[in-house]
Design a protein around this motif. Structure first.
Motif, PDB file in Angstrom:
ATOM      1  N   LEU B 145       0.818  -1.212   0.000  1.00 32.49           N
ATOM      2  CA  LEU B 145       0.000   0.000   0.000  1.00 32.49           C
ATOM      3  C   LEU B 145       0.855   1.266   0.000  1.00 32.49           C
ATOM      4  O   LEU B 145       0.528   2.233  -0.690  1.00 32.49           O
ATOM      5  N   ASN B 154      -1.433   1.050 -10.785  1.00 33.39           N
ATOM      6  CA  ASN B 154      -1.547  -0.101  -9.893  1.00 33.39           C
ATOM      7  C   ASN B 154      -2.496  -1.114 -10.507  1.00 33.39           C
ATOM      8  O   ASN B 154      -3.616  -0.759 -10.864  1.00 33.39           O
TER       9      ASN B 154
ATOM     10  N   MET C   1      -5.782  14.473  -5.442  1.00 35.02           N
ATOM     11  CA  MET C   1      -5.914  13.058  -5.091  1.00 35.02           C
ATOM     12  C   MET C   1      -6.009  12.886  -3.575  1.00 35.02           C
ATOM     13  O   MET C   1      -5.211  13.451  -2.829  1.00 35.02           O
ATOM     14  N   ASP C   3      -6.066  10.402  -0.020  1.00 36.24           N
ATOM     15  CA  ASP C   3      -5.486   9.190   0.547  1.00 36.24           C
ATOM     16  C   ASP C   3      -6.586   8.126   0.627  1.00 36.24           C
ATOM     17  O   ASP C   3      -7.153   7.859   1.683  1.00 36.24           O
ATOM     18  N   MET C   5      -8.563   4.455  -1.289  1.00 39.58           N
ATOM     19  CA  MET C   5      -8.480   3.279  -2.152  1.00 39.58           C
ATOM     20  C   MET C   5      -9.886   2.782  -2.473  1.00 39.58           C
ATOM     21  O   MET C   5     -10.764   2.771  -1.610  1.00 39.58           O
ATOM     22  N   ILE C   8     -13.069  -2.860  -6.698  1.00 41.43           N
ATOM     23  CA  ILE C   8     -14.255  -3.524  -7.250  1.00 41.43           C
ATOM     24  C   ILE C   8     -14.099  -5.001  -6.952  1.00 41.43           C
ATOM     25  O   ILE C   8     -13.153  -5.644  -7.411  1.00 41.43           O
ATOM     26  N   LEU C  23      -6.330  -6.102   2.163  1.00 40.21           N
ATOM     27  CA  LEU C  23      -5.923  -4.794   1.628  1.00 40.21           C
ATOM     28  C   LEU C  23      -6.773  -3.675   2.236  1.00 40.21           C
ATOM     29  O   LEU C  23      -6.247  -2.631   2.641  1.00 40.21           O
ATOM     30  N   THR C  26      -5.973  -3.165   6.065  1.00 43.03           N
ATOM     31  CA  THR C  26      -4.624  -2.610   6.259  1.00 43.03           C
ATOM     32  C   THR C  26      -4.592  -1.137   5.839  1.00 43.03           C
ATOM     33  O   THR C  26      -4.051  -0.291   6.544  1.00 43.03           O
ATOM     34  N   ALA C  27      -5.198  -0.837   4.686  1.00 40.51           N
ATOM     35  CA  ALA C  27      -5.249   0.553   4.217  1.00 40.51           C
ATOM     36  C   ALA C  27      -5.975   1.432   5.228  1.00 40.51           C
ATOM     37  O   ALA C  27      -5.515   2.527   5.578  1.00 40.51           O
ATOM     38  N   MET C  32      -6.190   5.425   5.532  1.00 40.49           N
ATOM     39  CA  MET C  32      -6.787   5.672   4.220  1.00 40.49           C
ATOM     40  C   MET C  32      -8.304   5.472   4.263  1.00 40.49           C
ATOM     41  O   MET C  32      -8.815   4.673   5.043  1.00 40.49           O
ATOM     42  N   ALA C 148     -13.354   6.710  -7.544  1.00 38.60           N
ATOM     43  CA  ALA C 148     -12.080   6.199  -8.069  1.00 38.60           C
ATOM     44  C   ALA C 148     -11.225   7.320  -8.650  1.00 38.60           C
ATOM     45  O   ALA C 148      -9.995   7.277  -8.586  1.00 38.60           O
ATOM     46  N   LYS C 149     -11.889   8.336  -9.228  1.00 38.02           N
ATOM     47  CA  LYS C 149     -11.164   9.451  -9.849  1.00 38.02           C
ATOM     48  C   LYS C 149     -10.279  10.205  -8.871  1.00 38.02           C
ATOM     49  O   LYS C 149      -9.264  10.776  -9.246  1.00 38.02           O
ATOM     50  N   LYS C 152      -6.051   7.253  -4.809  1.00 39.35           N
ATOM     51  CA  LYS C 152      -4.687   6.967  -5.249  1.00 39.35           C
ATOM     52  C   LYS C 152      -4.535   5.530  -5.729  1.00 39.35           C
ATOM     53  O   LYS C 152      -3.679   5.224  -6.550  1.00 39.35           O
ATOM     54  N   ILE C 153      -5.350   4.642  -5.178  1.00 40.15           N
ATOM     55  CA  ILE C 153      -5.265   3.220  -5.555  1.00 40.15           C
ATOM     56  C   ILE C 153      -6.645   2.715  -5.957  1.00 40.15           C
ATOM     57  O   ILE C 153      -7.612   2.891  -5.217  1.00 40.15           O
ATOM     58  N   ASN C 154      -6.746   2.111  -7.151  1.00 38.91           N
ATOM     59  CA  ASN C 154      -7.985   1.495  -7.611  1.00 38.91           C
ATOM     60  C   ASN C 154      -7.680   0.088  -8.100  1.00 38.91           C
ATOM     61  O   ASN C 154      -6.804  -0.100  -8.941  1.00 38.91           O
ATOM     62  N   LEU C 155      -8.383  -0.902  -7.582  1.00 39.97           N
ATOM     63  CA  LEU C 155      -8.113  -2.284  -7.987  1.00 39.97           C
ATOM     64  C   LEU C 155      -9.399  -3.003  -8.389  1.00 39.97           C
ATOM     65  O   LEU C 155     -10.455  -2.799  -7.785  1.00 39.97           O
TER      66      LEU C 155
END
Lengths: 157, 157, 157
Positions: B145, B154, C1, C3, C5, C8, C23, C26-27, C32, C148-149, C152-155
Protein backbone atom coordinates in the motif's frame (compact mmCIF):
# COMPACT_ATOMS: atom_id res chain seq x y z
CA UNK A 1 -3.17 13.55 -14.46
CA UNK A 2 -5.98 13.63 -17.00
CA UNK A 3 -9.65 12.84 -16.54
CA UNK A 4 -9.02 9.49 -18.13
CA UNK A 5 -9.53 5.74 -17.57
CA UNK A 6 -7.73 2.77 -19.09
CA UNK A 7 -8.91 -0.83 -18.88
CA UNK A 8 -6.94 -3.93 -19.85
CA UNK A 9 -9.55 -6.46 -20.94
CA UNK A 10 -7.72 -9.76 -20.55
CA UNK A 11 -10.25 -12.43 -19.71
CA UNK A 12 -12.60 -12.49 -22.67
CA UNK A 13 -15.67 -13.51 -20.68
CA UNK A 14 -19.23 -12.19 -20.97
CA UNK A 15 -19.55 -11.05 -17.36
CA UNK A 16 -16.22 -9.20 -17.39
CA UNK A 17 -17.04 -7.70 -20.80
CA UNK A 18 -20.26 -6.33 -19.25
CA UNK A 19 -18.28 -4.79 -16.36
CA UNK A 20 -15.75 -3.32 -18.79
CA UNK A 21 -18.36 -1.78 -21.08
CA UNK A 22 -20.57 -0.46 -18.29
CA UNK A 23 -17.57 1.25 -16.66
CA UNK A 24 -16.30 2.54 -20.02
CA UNK A 25 -19.60 3.98 -21.22
CA UNK A 26 -20.47 5.48 -17.83
CA UNK A 27 -17.03 7.12 -17.57
CA UNK A 28 -17.31 8.45 -21.14
CA UNK A 29 -20.80 9.83 -20.42
CA UNK A 30 -19.23 11.70 -17.48
CA UNK A 31 -16.77 13.32 -19.88
CA UNK A 32 -13.80 11.06 -19.23
CA UNK A 33 -11.46 9.84 -21.95
CA UNK A 34 -11.50 6.01 -22.08
CA UNK A 35 -9.16 3.46 -23.66
CA UNK A 36 -9.66 -0.31 -23.59
CA UNK A 37 -6.72 -2.62 -24.34
CA UNK A 38 -7.81 -6.07 -25.51
CA UNK A 39 -5.22 -8.72 -24.81
CA UNK A 40 -4.95 -12.52 -24.66
CA UNK A 41 -8.44 -14.13 -24.33
CA UNK A 42 -9.83 -10.60 -24.52
CA UNK A 43 -8.90 -10.51 -28.21
CA UNK A 44 -11.86 -12.82 -28.88
CA UNK A 45 -14.12 -9.84 -28.23
CA UNK A 46 -12.71 -8.10 -31.32
CA UNK A 47 -13.09 -11.02 -33.75
CA UNK A 48 -15.33 -10.72 -36.79
CA UNK A 49 -15.80 -14.50 -36.85
CA UNK A 50 -13.71 -17.64 -36.54
CA UNK A 51 -10.96 -17.72 -39.14
CA UNK A 52 -8.34 -20.39 -39.83
CA UNK A 53 -6.50 -18.47 -42.56
CA UNK A 54 -2.72 -17.93 -42.26
CA UNK A 55 -2.73 -19.72 -38.90
CA UNK A 56 -0.25 -22.45 -37.88
CA UNK A 57 -1.64 -25.73 -36.47
CA UNK A 58 -1.71 -24.72 -32.81
CA UNK A 59 -3.28 -21.35 -33.61
CA UNK A 60 -6.00 -23.23 -35.49
CA UNK A 61 -6.67 -25.42 -32.44
CA UNK A 62 -6.77 -22.33 -30.22
CA UNK A 63 -9.16 -20.63 -32.65
CA UNK A 64 -11.38 -23.74 -32.74
CA UNK A 65 -11.71 -23.69 -28.94
CA UNK A 66 -12.12 -19.92 -28.60
CA UNK A 67 -15.32 -17.92 -28.80
CA UNK A 68 -16.37 -16.50 -32.17
CA UNK A 69 -16.64 -12.87 -31.17
CA UNK A 70 -18.29 -10.50 -28.71
CA UNK A 71 -21.68 -12.20 -29.00
CA UNK A 72 -20.27 -15.65 -28.23
CA UNK A 73 -18.33 -15.05 -24.98
CA UNK A 74 -18.39 -17.65 -22.17
CA UNK A 75 -19.11 -16.86 -18.51
CA UNK A 76 -16.29 -16.80 -15.93
CA UNK A 77 -18.32 -19.10 -13.66
CA UNK A 78 -21.20 -21.47 -14.43
CA UNK A 79 -20.54 -21.51 -18.14
CA UNK A 80 -22.12 -24.99 -18.41
CA UNK A 81 -21.12 -25.46 -22.05
CA UNK A 82 -22.92 -22.32 -23.16
CA UNK A 83 -26.12 -22.63 -21.10
CA UNK A 84 -24.86 -20.04 -18.58
CA UNK A 85 -24.21 -17.21 -21.10
CA UNK A 86 -27.51 -17.95 -22.86
CA UNK A 87 -29.41 -17.65 -19.58
CA UNK A 88 -27.48 -14.53 -18.56
CA UNK A 89 -28.36 -12.81 -21.85
CA UNK A 90 -32.03 -13.76 -21.50
CA UNK A 91 -32.02 -12.44 -17.94
CA UNK A 92 -30.34 -9.17 -18.93
CA UNK A 93 -32.97 -8.67 -21.63
CA UNK A 94 -35.82 -9.42 -19.22
CA UNK A 95 -34.41 -6.99 -16.67
CA UNK A 96 -33.90 -4.36 -19.39
CA UNK A 97 -30.13 -4.20 -18.86
CA UNK A 98 -28.22 -3.10 -21.97
CA UNK A 99 -26.80 -5.96 -24.05
CA UNK A 100 -23.12 -6.31 -25.01
CA UNK A 101 -24.01 -5.11 -28.50
CA UNK A 102 -25.87 -2.04 -27.23
CA UNK A 103 -23.10 -1.15 -24.77
CA UNK A 104 -20.53 -1.59 -27.54
CA UNK A 105 -22.40 0.77 -29.88
CA UNK A 106 -22.67 3.30 -27.06
CA UNK A 107 -18.92 3.00 -26.41
CA UNK A 108 -18.22 3.74 -30.07
CA UNK A 109 -20.55 6.76 -30.02
CA UNK A 110 -18.66 8.07 -26.99
CA UNK A 111 -15.32 7.59 -28.80
CA UNK A 112 -14.00 4.97 -26.41
CA UNK A 113 -10.70 3.85 -27.95
CA UNK A 114 -10.30 0.12 -28.61
CA UNK A 115 -6.74 -1.17 -28.86
CA UNK A 116 -5.65 -4.73 -29.69
CA UNK A 117 -2.41 -5.98 -28.09
CA UNK A 118 0.20 -6.64 -30.78
CA UNK A 119 2.02 -9.45 -28.90
CA UNK A 120 -1.23 -11.37 -28.34
CA UNK A 121 -2.22 -10.85 -32.00
CA UNK A 122 1.11 -12.29 -33.11
CA UNK A 123 1.03 -15.33 -30.77
CA UNK A 124 -2.61 -16.14 -31.54
CA UNK A 125 -2.36 -15.33 -35.24
CA UNK A 126 -5.07 -12.66 -35.23
CA UNK A 127 -4.65 -10.16 -38.06
CA UNK A 128 -6.22 -6.75 -38.64
CA UNK A 129 -8.54 -8.18 -41.32
CA UNK A 130 -9.97 -10.74 -38.83
CA UNK A 131 -10.97 -7.98 -36.44
CA UNK A 132 -14.04 -5.76 -36.40
CA UNK A 133 -13.63 -2.36 -38.08
CA UNK A 134 -14.14 -0.50 -34.80
CA UNK A 135 -10.63 -1.42 -33.58
CA UNK A 136 -8.70 1.84 -33.22
CA UNK A 137 -5.23 0.33 -33.61
CA UNK A 138 -2.95 -2.63 -32.88
CA UNK A 139 -0.43 -1.48 -30.27
CA UNK A 140 2.23 -2.74 -27.84
CA UNK A 141 2.45 -2.56 -24.05
CA UNK A 142 4.33 0.76 -24.28
CA UNK A 143 1.23 2.48 -25.70
CA UNK A 144 -0.89 1.22 -22.84
CA UNK A 145 1.69 2.33 -20.26
CA UNK A 146 1.99 5.82 -21.77
CA UNK A 147 -1.79 6.23 -21.53
CA UNK A 148 -2.10 4.63 -18.08
CA UNK A 149 0.60 6.90 -16.61
CA UNK A 150 -1.57 9.96 -17.10
CA UNK A 151 -4.92 8.31 -16.32
CA UNK A 152 -6.68 8.65 -12.96
CA UNK A 153 -8.16 5.15 -13.12
CA UNK A 154 -6.45 1.99 -14.43
CA UNK A 155 -8.07 -1.42 -14.17
CA UNK A 156 -7.02 -4.94 -15.20
CA UNK A 157 -10.21 -6.92 -15.82
CA UNK B 1 3.22 10.70 -7.64
CA UNK B 2 6.26 8.86 -8.90
CA UNK B 3 6.90 7.32 -12.31
CA UNK B 4 6.13 3.97 -10.83
CA UNK B 5 3.97 0.87 -11.32
CA UNK B 6 2.91 -1.83 -8.85
CA UNK B 7 1.33 -5.15 -9.79
CA UNK B 8 -0.27 -7.65 -7.43
CA UNK B 9 0.23 -11.04 -9.08
CA UNK B 10 -2.45 -13.17 -7.46
CA UNK B 11 -3.54 -15.81 -9.94
CA UNK B 12 -0.39 -17.81 -10.61
CA UNK B 13 -1.28 -18.70 -14.20
CA UNK B 14 0.98 -18.73 -17.26
CA UNK B 15 -1.08 -16.28 -19.30
CA UNK B 16 -1.37 -13.75 -16.47
CA UNK B 17 2.34 -14.18 -15.65
CA UNK B 18 3.07 -13.26 -19.30
CA UNK B 19 0.91 -10.13 -19.01
CA UNK B 20 2.57 -9.20 -15.70
CA UNK B 21 6.13 -9.63 -17.00
CA UNK B 22 5.50 -7.92 -20.35
CA UNK B 23 4.00 -4.91 -18.57
CA UNK B 24 6.76 -4.89 -15.93
CA UNK B 25 9.69 -5.12 -18.35
CA UNK B 26 8.20 -2.62 -20.80
CA UNK B 27 7.54 -0.12 -17.99
CA UNK B 28 11.06 -0.61 -16.62
CA UNK B 29 12.55 -0.13 -20.10
CA UNK B 30 10.68 3.19 -20.23
CA UNK B 31 12.42 4.25 -17.02
CA UNK B 32 9.60 3.45 -14.59
CA UNK B 33 10.19 1.90 -11.18
CA UNK B 34 8.31 -1.43 -10.94
CA UNK B 35 7.31 -3.64 -7.98
CA UNK B 36 5.49 -6.96 -8.26
CA UNK B 37 3.76 -8.43 -5.19
CA UNK B 38 3.28 -12.19 -5.42
CA UNK B 39 0.40 -13.40 -3.32
CA UNK B 40 -1.78 -16.51 -2.93
CA UNK B 41 -1.56 -18.74 -6.07
CA UNK B 42 0.94 -16.20 -7.41
CA UNK B 43 3.48 -17.47 -4.83
CA UNK B 44 3.91 -20.59 -7.00
CA UNK B 45 5.83 -18.40 -9.46
CA UNK B 46 8.56 -17.85 -6.85
CA UNK B 47 9.05 -21.52 -5.88
CA UNK B 48 12.39 -23.22 -6.43
CA UNK B 49 10.66 -26.60 -6.61
CA UNK B 50 8.01 -28.56 -4.75
CA UNK B 51 8.91 -28.97 -1.09
CA UNK B 52 7.06 -30.81 1.68
CA UNK B 53 9.45 -29.82 4.51
CA UNK B 54 8.04 -28.16 7.64
CA UNK B 55 4.54 -28.22 6.14
CA UNK B 56 1.41 -29.39 7.97
CA UNK B 57 -0.84 -31.98 6.27
CA UNK B 58 -3.08 -29.54 4.43
CA UNK B 59 -0.14 -27.47 3.24
CA UNK B 60 1.36 -30.68 1.83
CA UNK B 61 -1.85 -31.40 -0.07
CA UNK B 62 -1.92 -27.83 -1.38
CA UNK B 63 1.73 -28.12 -2.42
CA UNK B 64 1.04 -31.46 -4.17
CA UNK B 65 -1.72 -29.86 -6.26
CA UNK B 66 0.12 -26.60 -6.99
CA UNK B 67 2.54 -25.90 -9.80
CA UNK B 68 6.24 -26.47 -9.20
CA UNK B 69 7.46 -22.98 -10.14
CA UNK B 70 7.42 -20.36 -12.87
CA UNK B 71 8.07 -22.93 -15.61
CA UNK B 72 5.14 -25.14 -14.56
CA UNK B 73 2.24 -22.65 -14.42
CA UNK B 74 -1.23 -23.66 -15.66
CA UNK B 75 -3.36 -21.61 -18.08
CA UNK B 76 -6.37 -19.62 -16.81
CA UNK B 77 -8.54 -21.19 -19.53
CA UNK B 78 -8.09 -24.37 -21.58
CA UNK B 79 -5.50 -25.85 -19.25
CA UNK B 80 -6.50 -29.37 -20.33
CA UNK B 81 -4.32 -31.07 -17.69
CA UNK B 82 -1.16 -29.39 -18.92
CA UNK B 83 -1.69 -29.67 -22.68
CA UNK B 84 -2.76 -26.02 -22.91
CA UNK B 85 0.37 -24.50 -21.31
CA UNK B 86 2.61 -26.85 -23.34
CA UNK B 87 0.95 -25.70 -26.57
CA UNK B 88 1.06 -22.05 -25.54
CA UNK B 89 4.81 -22.26 -24.84
CA UNK B 90 5.44 -23.98 -28.20
CA UNK B 91 3.40 -21.29 -29.93
CA UNK B 92 5.21 -18.45 -28.17
CA UNK B 93 8.53 -19.95 -29.23
CA UNK B 94 7.38 -20.36 -32.84
CA UNK B 95 6.15 -16.76 -32.93
CA UNK B 96 9.42 -15.56 -31.34
CA UNK B 97 7.66 -14.12 -28.29
CA UNK B 98 9.88 -13.97 -25.20
CA UNK B 99 9.43 -16.92 -22.80
CA UNK B 100 8.60 -16.57 -19.09
CA UNK B 101 12.25 -17.33 -18.28
CA UNK B 102 13.55 -14.67 -20.70
CA UNK B 103 11.09 -12.05 -19.46
CA UNK B 104 12.00 -12.90 -15.88
CA UNK B 105 15.73 -12.43 -16.55
CA UNK B 106 14.97 -9.12 -18.24
CA UNK B 107 12.91 -8.02 -15.25
CA UNK B 108 15.82 -8.77 -12.93
CA UNK B 109 18.23 -6.84 -15.18
CA UNK B 110 15.86 -3.87 -15.02
CA UNK B 111 15.74 -4.08 -11.19
CA UNK B 112 12.04 -4.92 -11.04
CA UNK B 113 11.38 -5.60 -7.35
CA UNK B 114 9.81 -8.97 -6.47
CA UNK B 115 7.98 -9.15 -3.14
CA UNK B 116 6.36 -12.24 -1.60
CA UNK B 117 3.26 -11.68 0.55
CA UNK B 118 3.98 -12.67 4.17
CA UNK B 119 0.40 -13.74 5.02
CA UNK B 120 0.22 -16.07 1.99
CA UNK B 121 3.66 -17.49 2.85
CA UNK B 122 2.50 -18.26 6.37
CA UNK B 123 -0.83 -19.85 5.34
CA UNK B 124 0.71 -21.92 2.56
CA UNK B 125 3.88 -22.77 4.49
CA UNK B 126 6.28 -21.25 1.95
CA UNK B 127 9.60 -20.24 3.52
CA UNK B 128 12.39 -18.02 2.24
CA UNK B 129 14.59 -21.09 1.54
CA UNK B 130 11.89 -22.59 -0.75
CA UNK B 131 11.87 -19.47 -2.93
CA UNK B 132 14.19 -18.45 -5.76
CA UNK B 133 17.04 -16.14 -4.77
CA UNK B 134 15.70 -13.29 -6.88
CA UNK B 135 12.95 -12.53 -4.33
CA UNK B 136 13.62 -9.04 -2.97
CA UNK B 137 11.83 -9.49 0.35
CA UNK B 138 8.86 -11.05 2.16
CA UNK B 139 6.49 -8.22 3.08
CA UNK B 140 2.98 -7.47 4.34
CA UNK B 141 0.08 -5.61 2.74
CA UNK B 142 1.26 -2.34 4.31
CA UNK B 143 4.41 -2.37 2.19
CA UNK B 144 2.37 -2.81 -0.98
CA UNK B 145 0.00 0.00 0.00
CA UNK B 146 2.84 2.40 0.80
CA UNK B 147 4.31 1.77 -2.66
CA UNK B 148 0.97 1.82 -4.48
CA UNK B 149 -0.01 5.17 -2.94
CA UNK B 150 2.77 6.94 -4.78
CA UNK B 151 2.58 4.90 -8.00
CA UNK B 152 0.86 6.16 -11.15
CA UNK B 153 -0.27 2.66 -12.19
CA UNK B 154 -1.55 -0.10 -9.89
CA UNK B 155 -2.90 -3.37 -11.25
CA UNK B 156 -4.33 -6.53 -9.66
CA UNK B 157 -3.67 -9.40 -12.06
CA UNK C 1 -5.91 13.06 -5.09
CA UNK C 2 -7.07 11.80 -1.71
CA UNK C 3 -5.49 9.19 0.55
CA UNK C 4 -8.08 6.76 -0.64
CA UNK C 5 -8.48 3.28 -2.15
CA UNK C 6 -11.36 1.74 -4.09
CA UNK C 7 -11.76 -1.95 -4.86
CA UNK C 8 -14.25 -3.52 -7.25
CA UNK C 9 -14.95 -6.98 -5.84
CA UNK C 10 -16.26 -8.85 -8.85
CA UNK C 11 -15.33 -12.50 -8.48
CA UNK C 12 -17.03 -13.60 -5.29
CA UNK C 13 -14.41 -16.19 -4.33
CA UNK C 14 -12.93 -16.89 -0.89
CA UNK C 15 -9.31 -16.28 -1.88
CA UNK C 16 -10.07 -12.97 -3.60
CA UNK C 17 -12.33 -11.92 -0.70
CA UNK C 18 -9.35 -12.51 1.62
CA UNK C 19 -7.12 -10.33 -0.59
CA UNK C 20 -9.80 -7.62 -0.74
CA UNK C 21 -10.39 -7.52 3.02
CA UNK C 22 -6.70 -7.71 3.97
CA UNK C 23 -5.92 -4.79 1.63
CA UNK C 24 -9.00 -2.85 2.81
CA UNK C 25 -8.37 -3.25 6.54
CA UNK C 26 -4.62 -2.61 6.26
CA UNK C 27 -5.25 0.55 4.22
CA UNK C 28 -7.88 1.73 6.69
CA UNK C 29 -5.53 1.07 9.61
CA UNK C 30 -3.01 3.32 7.85
CA UNK C 31 -5.59 6.10 7.80
CA UNK C 32 -6.79 5.67 4.22
CA UNK C 33 -10.42 6.00 3.19
CA UNK C 34 -11.61 2.72 1.61
CA UNK C 35 -14.64 1.85 -0.54
CA UNK C 36 -15.45 -1.64 -1.83
CA UNK C 37 -17.91 -2.04 -4.73
CA UNK C 38 -19.50 -5.49 -4.83
CA UNK C 39 -20.65 -6.45 -8.29
CA UNK C 40 -21.71 -9.56 -10.24
CA UNK C 41 -20.54 -12.76 -8.41
CA UNK C 42 -19.17 -10.46 -5.73
CA UNK C 43 -22.76 -9.69 -4.66
CA UNK C 44 -22.88 -13.17 -3.07
CA UNK C 45 -20.59 -11.83 -0.35
CA UNK C 46 -23.34 -9.44 0.80
CA UNK C 47 -26.17 -12.01 0.97
CA UNK C 48 -27.91 -12.75 4.25
CA UNK C 49 -28.86 -16.21 3.01
CA UNK C 50 -30.27 -17.82 -0.11
CA UNK C 51 -33.62 -16.33 -1.03
CA UNK C 52 -35.99 -17.22 -3.88
CA UNK C 53 -38.55 -14.48 -3.16
CA UNK C 54 -39.56 -12.08 -5.97
CA UNK C 55 -37.12 -13.80 -8.34
CA UNK C 56 -37.94 -14.89 -11.89
CA UNK C 57 -37.12 -18.49 -12.93
CA UNK C 58 -33.59 -17.84 -14.15
CA UNK C 59 -32.72 -15.74 -11.11
CA UNK C 60 -33.87 -18.65 -8.94
CA UNK C 61 -31.57 -21.03 -10.84
CA UNK C 62 -28.70 -18.58 -10.47
CA UNK C 63 -29.44 -18.24 -6.76
CA UNK C 64 -29.56 -22.03 -6.36
CA UNK C 65 -26.09 -22.38 -7.88
CA UNK C 66 -24.55 -19.37 -6.08
CA UNK C 67 -22.94 -19.32 -2.66
CA UNK C 68 -25.10 -18.47 0.33
CA UNK C 69 -23.06 -15.58 1.66
CA UNK C 70 -19.59 -14.53 2.78
CA UNK C 71 -19.06 -17.74 4.78
CA UNK C 72 -19.90 -20.00 1.83
CA UNK C 73 -17.62 -18.65 -0.93
CA UNK C 74 -15.86 -21.04 -3.34
CA UNK C 75 -12.15 -20.95 -4.17
CA UNK C 76 -10.95 -19.56 -7.53
CA UNK C 77 -8.85 -22.70 -8.06
CA UNK C 78 -9.08 -26.19 -6.53
CA UNK C 79 -12.62 -25.69 -5.29
CA UNK C 80 -13.22 -29.45 -5.45
CA UNK C 81 -16.94 -29.15 -4.71
CA UNK C 82 -16.34 -27.34 -1.43
CA UNK C 83 -13.40 -29.37 -0.09
CA UNK C 84 -10.94 -26.64 -1.12
CA UNK C 85 -12.58 -23.76 0.79
CA UNK C 86 -13.08 -26.00 3.85
CA UNK C 87 -9.38 -26.89 3.86
CA UNK C 88 -8.33 -23.29 3.27
CA UNK C 89 -10.39 -22.10 6.25
CA UNK C 90 -8.95 -24.85 8.48
CA UNK C 91 -5.46 -23.89 7.36
CA UNK C 92 -6.03 -20.17 7.97
CA UNK C 93 -7.26 -20.97 11.48
CA UNK C 94 -4.28 -23.22 12.19
CA UNK C 95 -1.87 -20.54 10.96
CA UNK C 96 -3.71 -17.89 13.00
CA UNK C 97 -4.62 -15.84 9.93
CA UNK C 98 -7.77 -13.73 10.41
CA UNK C 99 -10.97 -15.33 9.06
CA UNK C 100 -13.32 -13.66 6.56
CA UNK C 101 -15.71 -12.91 9.42
CA UNK C 102 -12.99 -11.32 11.56
CA UNK C 103 -11.64 -9.25 8.66
CA UNK C 104 -15.16 -8.15 7.82
CA UNK C 105 -15.83 -6.97 11.40
CA UNK C 106 -12.53 -5.12 11.36
CA UNK C 107 -13.47 -3.46 8.05
CA UNK C 108 -16.74 -2.25 9.57
CA UNK C 109 -14.94 -0.89 12.64
CA UNK C 110 -12.61 1.03 10.32
CA UNK C 111 -15.62 2.47 8.41
CA UNK C 112 -14.77 0.77 5.13
CA UNK C 113 -17.70 1.62 2.84
CA UNK C 114 -19.51 -1.34 1.23
CA UNK C 115 -21.46 -0.57 -1.94
CA UNK C 116 -23.61 -3.00 -3.93
CA UNK C 117 -23.80 -2.47 -7.71
CA UNK C 118 -27.34 -1.54 -8.74
CA UNK C 119 -27.18 -3.10 -12.23
CA UNK C 120 -26.02 -6.45 -10.83
CA UNK C 121 -28.70 -6.31 -8.14
CA UNK C 122 -31.35 -5.77 -10.78
CA UNK C 123 -30.14 -8.53 -13.14
CA UNK C 124 -29.67 -11.07 -10.34
CA UNK C 125 -32.79 -10.04 -8.44
CA UNK C 126 -30.98 -9.16 -5.20
CA UNK C 127 -32.92 -6.67 -3.09
CA UNK C 128 -31.85 -4.52 -0.13
CA UNK C 129 -33.72 -6.82 2.29
CA UNK C 130 -31.73 -9.87 1.08
CA UNK C 131 -28.46 -8.17 1.94
CA UNK C 132 -26.63 -7.87 5.25
CA UNK C 133 -27.27 -4.64 7.18
CA UNK C 134 -23.66 -3.51 6.84
CA UNK C 135 -24.19 -2.55 3.17
CA UNK C 136 -23.68 1.22 2.93
CA UNK C 137 -25.77 1.76 -0.20
CA UNK C 138 -26.85 0.36 -3.59
CA UNK C 139 -25.18 2.51 -6.25
CA UNK C 140 -24.42 2.69 -9.97
CA UNK C 141 -21.12 2.73 -11.86
CA UNK C 142 -21.08 6.56 -11.75
CA UNK C 143 -20.66 6.52 -7.96
CA UNK C 144 -17.69 4.18 -8.25
CA UNK C 145 -16.09 6.31 -10.95
CA UNK C 146 -16.54 9.53 -8.96
CA UNK C 147 -14.76 7.92 -5.98
CA UNK C 148 -12.08 6.20 -8.07
CA UNK C 149 -11.16 9.45 -9.85
CA UNK C 150 -9.88 10.97 -6.63
CA UNK C 151 -8.39 7.77 -5.15
CA UNK C 152 -4.69 6.97 -5.25
CA UNK C 153 -5.26 3.22 -5.55
CA UNK C 154 -7.98 1.50 -7.61
CA UNK C 155 -8.11 -2.28 -7.99
CA UNK C 156 -10.43 -4.69 -9.83
CA UNK C 157 -10.35 -7.99 -7.95
Amino acid sequence: MKDKMTIIFFSGTLDKAMATLILATTAASMGMEVSIFFTFWGLNFLKKKRSYKKKVFMQKMLEFMSSKGKNDLPLTNMNMFGLGPWMMKKLMKKKKAASIEELFLLAKQFNVKLFACSTSCSVMGVEKENMIDEVTDIVGAATFLAEAKEAKINLFI
